[in-house]
Write a protein that holds these residues in place. Structure first.
Motif, PDB file in Angstrom:
ATOM      1  N   GLN A  48     -15.073  24.418   6.716  1.00 34.44           N
ATOM      2  CA  GLN A  48     -14.745  22.623   7.556  1.00 34.44           C
ATOM      3  C   GLN A  48     -15.502  21.892   6.931  1.00 34.44           C
ATOM      4  O   GLN A  48     -16.754  22.049   6.153  1.00 34.44           O
ATOM      5  N   LEU A  49     -15.209  20.617   6.991  1.00 33.89           N
ATOM      6  CA  LEU A  49     -16.122  19.496   6.296  1.00 33.89           C
ATOM      7  C   LEU A  49     -16.817  18.738   7.185  1.00 33.89           C
ATOM      8  O   LEU A  49     -15.420  18.353   8.183  1.00 33.89           O
ATOM      9  N   GLY A  50     -17.618  18.074   6.790  1.00 35.32           N
ATOM     10  CA  GLY A  50     -18.164  16.723   8.508  1.00 35.32           C
ATOM     11  C   GLY A  50     -19.114  15.480   7.691  1.00 35.32           C
ATOM     12  O   GLY A  50     -19.466  15.898   6.294  1.00 35.32           O
ATOM     13  N   PRO A  65     -23.643  14.477   4.819  1.00 36.56           N
ATOM     14  CA  PRO A  65     -22.296  15.489   5.012  1.00 36.56           C
ATOM     15  C   PRO A  65     -22.032  16.956   4.586  1.00 36.56           C
ATOM     16  O   PRO A  65     -23.484  17.466   4.504  1.00 36.56           O
ATOM     17  N   THR A  66     -21.140  17.537   5.330  1.00 34.13           N
ATOM     18  CA  THR A  66     -21.715  19.052   5.434  1.00 34.13           C
ATOM     19  C   THR A  66     -20.514  19.550   5.080  1.00 34.13           C
ATOM     20  O   THR A  66     -19.734  19.451   4.719  1.00 34.13           O
ATOM     21  N   VAL A  67     -20.923  21.340   4.804  1.00 34.84           N
ATOM     22  CA  VAL A  67     -19.973  22.067   3.721  1.00 34.84           C
ATOM     23  C   VAL A  67     -20.519  23.174   5.453  1.00 34.84           C
ATOM     24  O   VAL A  67     -21.694  23.743   5.142  1.00 34.84           O
ATOM     25  N   GLU A  68     -19.200  23.555   5.684  1.00 40.65           N
ATOM     26  CA  GLU A  68     -19.484  24.924   6.669  1.00 40.65           C
ATOM     27  C   GLU A  68     -18.752  25.957   6.277  1.00 40.65           C
ATOM     28  O   GLU A  68     -17.578  25.688   6.198  1.00 40.65           O
ATOM     29  N   VAL A  69     -19.209  27.168   5.960  1.00 37.03           N
ATOM     30  CA  VAL A  69     -17.901  28.241   5.695  1.00 37.03           C
ATOM     31  C   VAL A  69     -17.893  29.502   6.968  1.00 37.03           C
ATOM     32  O   VAL A  69     -19.520  30.556   6.579  1.00 37.03           O
ATOM     33  N   GLY A  70     -17.406  29.669   7.402  1.00 32.85           N
ATOM     34  CA  GLY A  70     -17.266  31.114   8.155  1.00 32.85           C
ATOM     35  C   GLY A  70     -17.041  31.838   8.506  1.00 32.85           C
ATOM     36  O   GLY A  70     -15.237  31.737   7.640  1.00 32.85           O
ATOM     37  N   TYR A  71     -17.243  32.948   9.269  1.00 34.40           N
ATOM     38  CA  TYR A  71     -16.163  34.272   9.531  1.00 34.40           C
ATOM     39  C   TYR A  71     -15.740  34.509  11.071  1.00 34.40           C
ATOM     40  O   TYR A  71     -17.290  34.733  11.841  1.00 34.40           O
ATOM     41  N   GLY A 180     -24.312  12.930  16.058  1.00 36.35           N
ATOM     42  CA  GLY A 180     -22.609  13.391  16.371  1.00 36.35           C
ATOM     43  C   GLY A 180     -22.427  13.509  14.594  1.00 36.35           C
ATOM     44  O   GLY A 180     -22.803  13.301  13.450  1.00 36.35           O
ATOM     45  N   THR A 181     -20.859  14.271  15.125  1.00 36.77           N
ATOM     46  CA  THR A 181     -20.538  14.754  14.306  1.00 36.77           C
ATOM     47  C   THR A 181     -19.066  14.982  14.037  1.00 36.77           C
ATOM     48  O   THR A 181     -18.179  14.751  15.227  1.00 36.77           O
ATOM     49  N   ILE A 182     -18.234  14.197  12.581  1.00 34.77           N
ATOM     50  CA  ILE A 182     -16.646  14.257  12.623  1.00 34.77           C
ATOM     51  C   ILE A 182     -16.362  14.998  11.431  1.00 34.77           C
ATOM     52  O   ILE A 182     -17.162  14.883  10.414  1.00 34.77           O
ATOM     53  N   GLY A 183     -15.353  15.580  11.361  1.00 37.16           N
ATOM     54  CA  GLY A 183     -14.901  16.989  10.112  1.00 37.16           C
ATOM     55  C   GLY A 183     -13.392  17.477  10.919  1.00 37.16           C
ATOM     56  O   GLY A 183     -12.466  17.077  11.836  1.00 37.16           O
ATOM     57  N   PHE A 184     -12.873  18.247   9.387  1.00 39.99           N
ATOM     58  CA  PHE A 184     -11.626  18.562   9.695  1.00 39.99           C
ATOM     59  C   PHE A 184     -11.753  20.030   9.069  1.00 39.99           C
ATOM     60  O   PHE A 184     -13.318  20.719   7.957  1.00 39.99           O
ATOM     61  N   GLY A 185     -10.935  20.851   9.071  1.00 42.12           N
ATOM     62  CA  GLY A 185     -11.576  22.209   9.376  1.00 42.12           C
ATOM     63  C   GLY A 185      -9.581  23.032   8.586  1.00 42.12           C
ATOM     64  O   GLY A 185      -9.280  22.193   8.322  1.00 42.12           O
ATOM     65  N   PHE A 186      -9.968  24.042   7.762  1.00 42.01           N
ATOM     66  CA  PHE A 186      -8.859  24.780   6.742  1.00 42.01           C
ATOM     67  C   PHE A 186      -9.394  25.897   7.440  1.00 42.01           C
ATOM     68  O   PHE A 186      -9.805  26.444   7.167  1.00 42.01           O
TER      69      PHE A 186
END
Length: 186
Positions: A48-50, A65-71, A180-186
């Motif tokens: 996810q990028l946000g 700006p954030t980057v999240e990698v999850g499982y 407040g956060t807005i973003g998109f994910g893959f």
């Protein structure tokens, strides 16, 4: 410049959402059921990028700006690592404006409370800390909710969270505020 960046992020997220919706409508219910039944290790990963913006508190106005990698450990429970760059405007003295930049690294835990087709509502929390030669040294505690829209891994998300930043830099106070956060994910 700031308005152009926010407009660009919104346009990119809209394009991702439209693409995800068009791919979802092209699949039959049988294909969707097959895809949900057989998940591999890589099917459980997400990225996810946000962009998060916080309310002003103690003369600090943050943007991140954030980057999240999850499982997804279980169907609804997920763990994630987070990397961000916290940019803060600090104006304690009226005539002096200071901008700080901090690189943050940490992780968290999330849980999908409910989902209805292509809409998901999550509760998550994370802890991050400034790393490297950051202008503002701190530990950050964040708890919030996230609303995700989309099919498959391509989702747009909107979040609202409460954040406490425990400052370890002399001259910069602790921060408590709503993000407040807005973003998109893959």
């Amino acid at each position: 410049m700031k308005k152009n960046f926010i407009l660009f992020i919104c346009l990119v997220m809209s394009a991702v959402y439209v693409k995800a919706q068009s791919e979802h409508h092209g699949q039959t219910e049988e294909k969707i059921a097959i895809n949900q039944g057989s998940q591999t290790f890589f099917d459980r990963l997400y990225l996810q990028l946000g962009l998060a913006v916080g309310t002003k508190h103690n003369d600090i106005t943050p943007m991140e700006p954030t980057v999240e990698v999850g499982y997804f450990v279980l169907r609804k429970l997920y763990l994630f690592g987070s990397y961000s760059g916290l940019y803060a405007h600090y104006d304690k003295d009226e005539n002096i404006r200071k901008y700080t930049l901090s690189q943050n690294l940490g992780g968290g835990l999330g849980y999908t409370l409910f989902n209805t087709g292509n809409m998901y509502f999550d509760l998550n929390g994370k802890i991050t800390s400034s790393v490297g030669s950051s202008d503002w040294k701190f530990v950050c505690y964040d708890i919030g909710v996230k609303y995700r829209i989309g099919s498959g891994k391509q989702k747009i998300h909107f979040g609202l969270s409460y954040r406490h930043i425990n400052s370890r830099t002399t001259g910069i106070d602790n921060y408590n505020g709503v993000f407040g956060t807005i973003g998109f994910g893959f």
